[in-house]
Design an enzyme around this catalytic site. Structure first.
Site, mmCIF file in Angstrom:
data_model
loop_
_atom_site.group_PDB
_atom_site.id
_atom_site.type_symbol
_atom_site.label_atom_id
_atom_site.label_comp_id
_atom_site.label_asym_id
_atom_site.label_seq_id
_atom_site.Cartn_x
_atom_site.Cartn_y
_atom_site.Cartn_z
ATOM 1 N N GLU A 42 1.288 -1.500 0.576
ATOM 2 C CA GLU A 42 0.070 -0.580 0.205
ATOM 3 C C GLU A 42 1.203 1.528 -0.070
ATOM 4 O OE1 GLU A 42 -3.109 -0.290 -0.328
ATOM 5 O OE2 GLU A 42 -3.195 -2.628 -0.455
ATOM 6 N N HIS A 182 -7.888 -3.932 0.011
ATOM 7 C CA HIS A 182 -6.211 -2.921 -0.146
ATOM 8 C C HIS A 182 -6.233 -2.491 0.871
ATOM 9 C CE1 HIS A 182 -7.660 -0.698 -3.704
ATOM 10 N NE2 HIS A 182 -9.117 -1.075 -3.518
#
Length: 604
Positions: A42, A182
């Site tokens: 990320e 995510h």
């Protein structure tokens, strides 16, 4: 207190039936033996070079369907996380405030991933970030092999399977137990399930090794993959391979530094040319000829292609179909385009693989030297110049000395021929200077198309003259013996006679080098010189030999004769013309916009 990366170990089974497929082909590295490290990042943005930072690293290590361990850590980006990124990932500034910086997190991840094949969904993004920060830290990047599940999925998944190849769509299509959200570790776990799902599907298509997985393409048929056993008997050694049909006819000839690996690629996806796929479908046998050196393999390939003329080879099938420019030996010499060289003491330029190129070169010479262009036989008058004929149009244009009507005496004509012969054999400056001056004049008059014609003629001449001079220099030598220290620590030795490779060998470790070379020379092929300047082999073969002889690290053991090229020869003019040709190849024609980005205009 700074957060430490979490590493979990275990032997629990991943939820996939891929592990049940145990009948792996032993060609290449079986997938069951490969340790994969599936990684996901990320970040605060899309470009590390643009200032984006890593905020989380998640990774899962698997082998043969077994979970070996997991790695997860938040990373302090030392910058504010944009609001829209925080909403997307759920990672806030407060969560990373006590996290380790990338200088600590990256070494920990690299230690976890050591010895693995890296896997990521859209790998250029994740691996690009990791490599960038490794470089920033002055840390050498390990020699990871990388597998991109997104790229692989685009080759396997159809619209019936999933609407697209996003991780979320693929995870759903393969029934992953983890939903991507995510967050790095969750997404890495989902990617593991996608990887196993892709492996399971491809296993039914005959893909069982890492090499096959990396190069898989749907353009390679299942029937093509089933023939991979044809490569099993070939060695991991340099040589030549021949594909044959059921009637033992040669379909295709190729060469490789590793016969088994190269032939195996025809049955996976490294080779996706449609006509080669057709050839593999017809082939029933692959023969391998092991060679001592890579140069010997390249030469054998050329000779076998010329001998068998396989229909699936496009190049080198007809070395006999060439052209030469000949400066004739007669009372009033002329330039002539011929198909072969005779032992007639004439001077030759070539060979040319294209008649069109030969004609350009011939035009360059005629532009510079006003010798006759007619093919008539003109006798020399014992009392003076030839006469009694009507001059041609070229004579009226001052482009021919016109010996046919007595306009020139034999001595003057012979002097021009001597200049021409010197240009062909030793010094091309007269042609280069004359055509350059003509091009400059045409360019000044903005007659650029005409100038381009002369440019192409000059380039054809310079390349032909350089090639002829280089080939003739080696051809004149009855024998050249040379050696080079190869990457494996051994010495490769080649015996070249009149431009033809007569013997090749590699000195065994601990052997007497002088005795080996003596034995190699005694067992070498007997080669008789070809007519005139032509090598005793095809020009393509002699050029390969020349490239090897001119490569770094060559040691000349013995040279019988003089291996020299003219100091003022055509080779010194090549760089300019090669640069011009390269720049022309890089241009995108206005009529061909495939290489240009689309233009967007606002609506009116």
């Amino acid at each position: 207190m700074a957060q430490e990366p979490r590493v979990h170990s275990g032997v629990q089974r991943a939820t996939s039936t891929w592990e049940s497929q145990r009948s792996f082909d032993e060609l290449g590295r079986p997938l069951r033996d490969i340790t994969f490290c599936v990684v996901d990042l990320e970040t605060t943005g899309g470009s590390a070079e643009g200032g984006s930072m890593i905020t989380e690293i998640g990774a899962v290590k698997v082998r043969g369907g077994e979970l070996l361990g997991e790695f997860q850590t938040l990373v302090n980006p030392r910058a504010e996380i944009p609001a829209f990124i925080a909403v997307l990932t759920g990672i806030t500034n407060g969560m990373v405030s006590d996290a380790p910086p990338i200088e600590s997190a990256l070494p920990a991840f690299l230690e976890f991933a050591a010895g693995c094949v890296l896997v990521a969904h859209n790998a250029p993004f994740d691996v690009g970030f990791l490599r960038y920060f490794a470089e920033q830290q002055g840390r050498p990047w390990p020699t990871f092999e990388v597998l991109d599940t997104a790229r692989l999925a685009r080759r396997v998944i159809t619209r019936d399977d999933a609407p697209n190849c996003k991780l979320s769509s693929l995870a759903k299509a393969f029934g992953s137990a983890t939903t991507p959200n995510h967050r790095a570790l969750q997404d890495a776990r989902a990617t593991v399930d996608v990887l196993h799902g892709l492996m399971e599907r491809l296993g039914g298509l005959g893909v069982h090794t890492l090499e096959e997985l990396q190069t898989f393409s749907s353009r390679v048929s299942t029937a093509q993959r089933r023939k991979r056993h044809l490569a099993e008997a070939l060695p991991h050694a340099p040589g030549v391979y021949l594909f044959r049909d059921d009637r033992a006819r040669v379909l295709y000839v190729g060469t490789s530094r590793d016969l088994r690996t190269r032939v195996r690629s025809y049955f996976t996806a490294s080779e996706t040319r449609s006509r080669i796929g057709e050839m593999v479908g017809i082939a029933t046998v692959v023969d391998g000829i092991e060679c001592a050196t890579a140069l010997e393999a390249e030469v054998r390939e050329l000779r076998l292609i010329a001998e068998h003329k396989p229909r699936y080879n496009r190049r080198s099938r007809f070395p006999e179909k060439v052209h030469f420019i000949k400066l004739t030996r007669e009372p009033w010499p002329r330039l002539s385009l011929v198909r072969r060289v005779l032992d007639d003491d004439a001077d030759y330029l070539g060979p040319f693989s294209s008649k069109k190129t030969a004609e350009k070169c011939l035009a360059a010479l005629h532009d510079t030297f006003p010798i006759r262009q007619c093919s008539d036989r003109i006798a020399r008058d014992p009392g003076g110049p030839a006469g009694g004929r009507t001059p041609c149009v070229l004579a009226e244009m001052d482009r021919c000395l016109s010996p046919c009507d007595g306009s020139v005496d034999a001595a003057t004509y012979a002097a021009v021929v001597r200049q021409l012969r010197d240009t062909l054999l030793r010094r091309p400056d007269e042609v280069v200077e004359a055509i350059n001056a003509r091009m400059a004049a045409l360019a000044d008059d903005e007659r650029f198309e005409e100038a381009g014609v002369h440019r192409d003629r000059l380039a054809a001449f310079v390349r032909a003259a350089a090639r002829t001079q280089r080939l003739a220099a080696l051809t004149r030598c009855p024998e050249v013996v040379a050696a080079r220290h190869e990457d494996d620590g051994r010495w490769a030795v080649h015996v070249v006679r009149h431009g033809r490779l007569a013997a090749a060998g590699v000195i065994p470790p601990g052997a007497d080098a002088h005795a080996f070379v003596t034995t190699l020379r005694q067992s070498a092929e007997t080669v008789r010189p070809g007519p005139g300047p032509v090598p005793a082999a095809s020009a393509e073969e002699t050029e390969k030999v020349l490239r090897w002889l001119e490569s770094p690290g060559i040691r000349l053991v013995d040279v019988d004769g003089e291996w020299t090229c003219p100091v003022a020869g055509a080779t010194r003019h090549l760089a300019v013309h090669d640069a011009v040709n390269q720049s022309r190849l890089s241009l995108v024609p206005f009529a061909d916009r495939r290489g240009l980005a689309p233009v967007h205009r606002p609506a009116r």
